[in-house]
Design an enzyme around this catalytic site. Structure first.
Site, PDB file in Angstrom:
ATOM      1  N   SER A 173     -59.470  28.244  17.278  1.00  0.00           N
ATOM      2  CA  SER A 173     -60.451  29.318  17.150  1.00  0.00           C
ATOM      3  C   SER A 173     -60.791  29.873  18.538  1.00  0.00           C
ATOM      4  CB  SER A 173     -61.689  28.777  16.421  1.00  0.00           C
ATOM      5  OG  SER A 173     -62.598  29.808  16.149  1.00  0.00           O
ATOM      6  N   LYS A 191     -62.606  34.699  13.753  1.00  0.00           N
ATOM      7  CA  LYS A 191     -62.740  33.306  14.217  1.00  0.00           C
ATOM      8  C   LYS A 191     -63.938  32.625  13.556  1.00  0.00           C
ATOM      9  CE  LYS A 191     -59.226  33.289  17.162  1.00  0.00           C
ATOM     10  NZ  LYS A 191     -57.970  32.599  16.831  1.00  0.00           N
TER      11      LYS A 191
HETATM   12  C1  HXC Z   1     -56.855  49.478  18.590  1.00  0.00           C
HETATM   13  C2  HXC Z   1     -54.948  48.720  17.518  1.00  0.00           C
HETATM   14  C3  HXC Z   1     -54.452  48.168  18.734  1.00  0.00           C
HETATM   15  C4  HXC Z   1     -55.246  48.335  19.913  1.00  0.00           C
HETATM   16  C5  HXC Z   1     -53.029  47.772  17.158  1.00  0.00           C
HETATM   17  N1  HXC Z   1     -54.033  48.430  16.581  1.00  0.00           N
HETATM   18  N2  HXC Z   1     -53.252  47.584  18.455  1.00  0.00           N
HETATM   19  N3  HXC Z   1     -56.130  49.360  17.443  1.00  0.00           N
HETATM   20  N4  HXC Z   1     -56.438  48.981  19.791  1.00  0.00           N
HETATM   21  N5  HXC Z   1     -54.851  47.880  21.092  1.00  0.00           N
HETATM   22  C6  HXC Z   1     -54.126  48.865  15.193  1.00  0.00           C
HETATM   23  C7  HXC Z   1     -52.965  49.767  14.799  1.00  0.00           C
HETATM   24  O1  HXC Z   1     -53.172  51.100  15.236  1.00  0.00           O
HETATM   25  C8  HXC Z   1     -53.032  49.648  13.280  1.00  0.00           C
HETATM   26  O2  HXC Z   1     -54.066  50.416  12.732  1.00  0.00           O
HETATM   27  C9  HXC Z   1     -53.433  48.198  13.074  1.00  0.00           C
HETATM   28  O3  HXC Z   1     -54.024  47.757  14.310  1.00  0.00           O
HETATM   29  C10 HXC Z   1     -52.268  47.316  12.769  1.00  0.00           C
HETATM   30  O4  HXC Z   1     -51.318  47.475  13.791  1.00  0.00           O
HETATM   31  P1  HXC Z   1     -49.793  47.049  13.589  1.00  0.00           P
HETATM   32  O5  HXC Z   1     -49.138  47.127  14.894  1.00  0.00           O
HETATM   33  O6  HXC Z   1     -49.212  47.816  12.454  1.00  0.00           O
HETATM   34  O7  HXC Z   1     -49.969  45.575  13.036  1.00  0.00           O
HETATM   35  P2  HXC Z   1     -49.121  44.313  13.274  1.00  0.00           P
HETATM   36  O8  HXC Z   1     -47.704  44.648  13.600  1.00  0.00           O
HETATM   37  O9  HXC Z   1     -49.341  43.457  12.140  1.00  0.00           O
HETATM   38  O10 HXC Z   1     -49.759  43.676  14.596  1.00  0.00           O
HETATM   39  C11 HXC Z   1     -50.919  42.919  14.554  1.00  0.00           C
HETATM   40  C12 HXC Z   1     -51.677  43.073  15.859  1.00  0.00           C
HETATM   41  C13 HXC Z   1     -50.794  42.739  17.061  1.00  0.00           C
HETATM   42  C14 HXC Z   1     -52.884  42.139  15.803  1.00  0.00           C
HETATM   43  C15 HXC Z   1     -52.149  44.492  15.967  1.00  0.00           C
HETATM   44  O11 HXC Z   1     -51.548  42.863  18.246  1.00  0.00           O
HETATM   45  C16 HXC Z   1     -50.187  41.388  16.975  1.00  0.00           C
HETATM   46  O12 HXC Z   1     -49.259  41.152  16.214  1.00  0.00           O
HETATM   47  N6  HXC Z   1     -50.600  40.423  17.722  1.00  0.00           N
HETATM   48  C17 HXC Z   1     -50.056  39.046  17.638  1.00  0.00           C
HETATM   49  C18 HXC Z   1     -50.036  38.404  18.931  1.00  0.00           C
HETATM   50  C19 HXC Z   1     -51.391  38.287  19.552  1.00  0.00           C
HETATM   51  O13 HXC Z   1     -52.226  39.186  19.443  1.00  0.00           O
HETATM   52  N7  HXC Z   1     -51.616  37.236  20.273  1.00  0.00           N
HETATM   53  C20 HXC Z   1     -52.839  37.076  21.038  1.00  0.00           C
HETATM   54  C21 HXC Z   1     -53.670  36.095  20.445  1.00  0.00           C
HETATM   55  S1  HXC Z   1     -54.861  35.743  21.656  1.00  0.00           S
HETATM   56  P3  HXC Z   1     -53.786  51.881  12.068  1.00  0.00           P
HETATM   57  O14 HXC Z   1     -55.139  52.327  11.581  1.00  0.00           O
HETATM   58  O15 HXC Z   1     -53.257  52.741  13.167  1.00  0.00           O
HETATM   59  O16 HXC Z   1     -52.799  51.678  10.961  1.00  0.00           O
HETATM   60  C22 HXC Z   1     -56.193  35.204  20.882  1.00  0.00           C
HETATM   61  C23 HXC Z   1     -57.215  34.647  21.791  1.00  0.00           C
HETATM   62  C24 HXC Z   1     -58.610  34.921  21.322  1.00  0.00           C
HETATM   63  O17 HXC Z   1     -56.285  35.243  19.722  1.00  0.00           O
HETATM   64  C25 HXC Z   1     -59.622  34.297  22.244  1.00  0.00           C
HETATM   65  C26 HXC Z   1     -59.612  34.825  23.633  1.00  0.00           C
HETATM   66  C27 HXC Z   1     -60.583  34.177  24.582  1.00  0.00           C
END
Ligand code: HXC
Length: 286
Positions: A173, A191
């Site tokens: 988380s 989370k």
């Molecule tokens: C605003 C965003 C965005 C951004 C994506 N979206 N990136 N909106 N700012 N930077 C929007 C898109 O426009 C879309 O909305 C929707 O999110 C879904 O985007 P997709 O790319 O189609 O989705 P998907 O391919 O499923 O990707 C999911 C994701 C991506 C969350 C957006 O970032 C991802 O896959 N991440 C996985 C890896 C990751 O994030 N790891 C880090 C974990 S770190 P619309 O309306 O345009 O359709 C972590 C730590 C937390 O969790 C604690 C830290 C201290």
């Protein structure tokens, strides 16, 4: 560059404590989860790591397998945790190839920075689906195997289990929602849901011998999360905002994982282990 043992091994660990155990980890190719799995493998476990990207997942599996001679680590790619049928197939394959699932790490997560007024409904849904539904799907797919594993380690209730553990879940988380963190409404919501799910699993499945806990990492150096969330110029200031004066290392999340899955963690259930150097207690860290 391959890791040297001193990069990921803690001096307090004891080799062989996870012999004959199998860990199933979503998000296993990521920086934090791969360190958790690497530690368990080093200490005797075999592992299946689950990811969306096939190449990255398989490469990481091969890399983790080098932590111990004879270790079996399989990388199961092309699995989106939002798809329950893919997770079920991954869990079944793990048991077929490795024999059991004794430990689960639900670590797959999605993240990006945005204010709530710029967050689309689909963006909010994506993060909630990956984090909350993905964790739920992971528990659903593996729970029968965890119950089976826990059954092997039951005692008569008069003594603590001594001969290894099984039937353990760790959810990865965060601390973002403890105080409120700007640009992170979607992840905070997700989370918080994961934390609640862990407690429910703990009290419902505890009678079957399955325990469930949360690890909440704080700012950990060199992780994808930090790379996504921090601008370089903010890092020095952020460093100072951590009471112990530094960011954490992934090895320190692995330490908490080893504790919770080892016999030392037998009676810990429904808890959150925060590993953040005290950061969330300070008002400024976000
Ligand atoms: C605003 C965003 C965005 C951004 C994506 N979206 N990136 N909106 N700012 N930077 C929007 C898109 O426009 C879309 O909305 C929707 O999110 C879904 O985007 P997709 O790319 O189609 O989705 P998907 O391919 O499923 O990707 C999911 C994701 C991506 C969350 C957006 O970032 C991802 O896959 N991440 C996985 C890896 C990751 O994030 N790891 C880090 C974990 S770190 P619309 O309306 O345009 O359709 C972590 C730590 C937390 O969790 C604690 C830290 C201290």
């Amino acid at each position: 560059m391959p890791l040297e043992p001193y990069d990921f091994v803690s001096p307090v660990w004891r080799e062989g404590i996870f012999n004959n155990k199998v860990v199933f980890c979503t998000g296993g190719a990521g920086s934090i989860c791969s360190a958790q799995v690497r530690a368990l493998v080093y200490l005797g476990a075999n592992a299946a790591i689950i990811g969306r990207n096939v190449e990255k997942t398989e490469r990481m599996a091969q890399d983790i397998a080098t932590a111990r001679k004879g270790a079996k680590v399989i990388g199961i790619g092309a699995v989106d945790v939002r798809k329950p049928e893919l997770l079920q197939a991954a869990a079944d394959r793990t048991v077929k190839e490795l024999g059991s699932i004794d430990f689960v790490i639900a670590g797959a997560a999605g993240n990006f920075l945005t204010t709530i007024d710029n967050l689309s409904t689909n963006a909010m849904k994506s993060v909630i689906d990956i984090d909350i539904l993905g964790s739920y799907n992971t528990v659903k797919a593996t729970l029968p195997y965890l119950v089976e594993s826990a059954g092997k380690h039951k005692t008569n209730g008069k003594t603590a289990p001594q001969n290894g553990t099984g039937g353990r879940i760790i959810f990865v988380s965060a601390t973002l929602h403890y105080q409120g963190t700007v640009l992170q409404s979607h992840v905070s919501v997700a989370k918080a849901g994961i934390d609640a799910m862990s407690v429910s699993v703990a009290i419902e499945q505890g009678p079957k011998g399955v325990t469930s806990n949360v690890i909440a990492p704080g700012p950990i150096a060199g992780t994808e999360g930090m790379a996504r969330l921090s601008k370089k110029e903010n890092l020095a200031a952020a460093n100072k905002a951590v009471p112990v004066g530094r960011f954490g290392y992934v090895k320190e999340i692995a330490d908490a994982t080893v504790y919770l899955f080892s016999d030392a963690g037998n009676f810990v259930n429904g808890e959150t282990v925060v590993v953040d150097g005290g950061a969330w207690h300070t008002a400024g860290f976000a």
